[in-house]
Write a protein that holds these residues in place. Structure first.
Motif, PDB file in Angstrom:
ATOM      1  N   LEU A  12      54.345 -66.598  66.406  1.00 40.30           N
ATOM      2  CA  LEU A  12      53.780 -67.935  66.279  1.00 40.30           C
ATOM      3  C   LEU A  12      54.521 -68.930  67.168  1.00 40.30           C
ATOM      4  N   ASP A  13      55.839 -68.778  67.303  1.00 39.01           N
ATOM      5  CA  ASP A  13      56.616 -69.648  68.193  1.00 39.01           C
ATOM      6  C   ASP A  13      56.174 -69.471  69.641  1.00 39.01           C
ATOM      7  N   VAL A  14      55.904 -68.226  70.030  1.00 38.73           N
ATOM      8  CA  VAL A  14      55.441 -67.957  71.393  1.00 38.73           C
ATOM      9  C   VAL A  14      54.067 -68.584  71.610  1.00 38.73           C
ATOM     10  N   LEU A 128      43.444 -70.790  77.019  1.00 41.42           N
ATOM     11  CA  LEU A 128      43.277 -69.382  77.378  1.00 41.42           C
ATOM     12  C   LEU A 128      43.875 -69.086  78.757  1.00 41.42           C
ATOM     13  N   SER A 129      43.840 -70.069  79.663  1.00 42.55           N
ATOM     14  CA  SER A 129      44.475 -69.878  80.982  1.00 42.55           C
ATOM     15  C   SER A 129      45.984 -69.720  80.838  1.00 42.55           C
ATOM     16  N   ALA A 130      46.576 -70.549  79.953  1.00 40.37           N
ATOM     17  CA  ALA A 130      48.014 -70.434  79.716  1.00 40.37           C
ATOM     18  C   ALA A 130      48.342 -69.086  79.088  1.00 40.37           C
ATOM     19  N   LEU A 131      47.520 -68.643  78.146  1.00 38.19           N
ATOM     20  CA  LEU A 131      47.728 -67.340  77.524  1.00 38.19           C
ATOM     21  C   LEU A 131      47.597 -66.225  78.558  1.00 38.19           C
ATOM     22  N   SER A 132      46.642 -66.354  79.446  1.00 40.77           N
ATOM     23  CA  SER A 132      46.442 -65.363  80.511  1.00 40.77           C
ATOM     24  C   SER A 132      47.634 -65.316  81.458  1.00 40.77           C
ATOM     25  N   THR A 202      47.369 -56.039  71.653  1.00 48.37           N
ATOM     26  CA  THR A 202      47.347 -56.276  73.095  1.00 48.37           C
ATOM     27  C   THR A 202      48.087 -57.548  73.465  1.00 48.37           C
ATOM     28  N   ILE A 203      47.852 -58.617  72.704  1.00 52.53           N
ATOM     29  CA  ILE A 203      48.486 -59.910  72.999  1.00 52.53           C
ATOM     30  C   ILE A 203      50.001 -59.784  72.950  1.00 52.53           C
ATOM     31  N   PHE A 204      50.515 -59.289  71.838  1.00 50.03           N
ATOM     32  CA  PHE A 204      51.963 -59.341  71.628  1.00 50.03           C
ATOM     33  C   PHE A 204      52.694 -58.239  72.393  1.00 50.03           C
ATOM     34  N   VAL A 209      56.822 -59.025  72.600  1.00 49.75           N
ATOM     35  CA  VAL A 209      57.393 -59.391  71.295  1.00 49.75           C
ATOM     36  C   VAL A 209      56.752 -58.553  70.188  1.00 49.75           C
ATOM     37  N   MET A 210      56.549 -57.291  70.455  1.00 50.49           N
ATOM     38  CA  MET A 210      55.967 -56.416  69.444  1.00 50.49           C
ATOM     39  C   MET A 210      56.979 -56.202  68.319  1.00 50.49           C
TER      40      MET A 210
END
Length: 210
Positions: A12-14, A128-132, A202-204, A209-210
């Motif tokens: 959540l911090d990320v 979403l661009s920042a996440l990408s 996939t995200i983490f 940070v898995m």
């Protein structure tokens, strides 16, 4: 959080850090669009139950302006951006320079609907661009659709899929402050992020940070 939840406080911090980067990009775009100073930030990212999500938006029966889109590409899922009618009216009136515009009206002018969809495009696209950028994943939002309805009705579509494997939603609080001639105004909105099951991993994994 449930014991089965794949999301920790570190995750959540990320997401909050990514959200603030996206908010900064969105603020720049909105400032240019409105020709006035706009500041945005993400004060909090949290994992909440469906009931808590409804409470954040004023209750399941509260009428709001909601933007819905699907996330496609290396990730899949649903995303909603929800604003109170008062906040939505404020921004759209500024965008189209029409103080009579009202999301509570029985018929909405096309220009107001288009402006709200563009607001959703800017906000969701920036996040979403920042996440990408952080993950290196290819993420594509679909064209956003606008609904003016009760919160429960707007998000029910996304919850149908998520409820098969989770009873929680990622909430990205968004605070938008506008500087005008008469002073500053601040409104709060909420992103509800509902990744499909495989996309959590996939995200983490991509963030390390898995």
């Amino acid at each position: 959080m449930t014991s089965e939840s794949p999301i920790t406080d570190m995750h959540l911090d990320v997401l909050k850090e990514i959200g603030n980067i996206g908010a900064a990009h969105a603020a720049t775009s909105l400032s240019q669009l409105l020709d006035r100073k706009i500041d945005m930030h993400v004060p909090n990212v949290k994992l909440v139950s469906f009931d808590e999500m409804f409470d954040l938006a004023g209750g399941a029966e509260a009428t709001v302006a909601g933007i819905f889109l699907r996330i496609e590409g290396d990730l899949s899922g649903s995303m909603f951006f929800v604003l109170s009618l008062e906040s939505a009216n404020h921004f759209i009136r500024s965008l189209i320079d029409d103080e009579s515009f009202d999301f509570g009206a029985s018929t909405l002018p096309d220009i107001g609907v288009s402006a709200m969809q563009e607001l959703g495009n800017i906000l969701s696209g920036s996040y979403l661009s920042a996440l990408s950028d952080f993950t290196g994943l290819k993420i594509y939002p679909t064209v956003p659709s606008l609904s003016v309805d009760m919160v429960g009705a707007i998000v029910s579509f996304g919850l149908i899929e998520v409820s098969h494997y989770s009873d929680e939603v990622i909430v990205i609080d968004t605070q938008i402050r506008e500087e005008g001639e008469s002073g500053s105004t601040s409104v709060d909105g909420h992103f509800f992020l509902l990744p499909d099951p495989s996309s959590y991993i996939t995200i983490f994994k991509s963030l390390g940070v898995m």
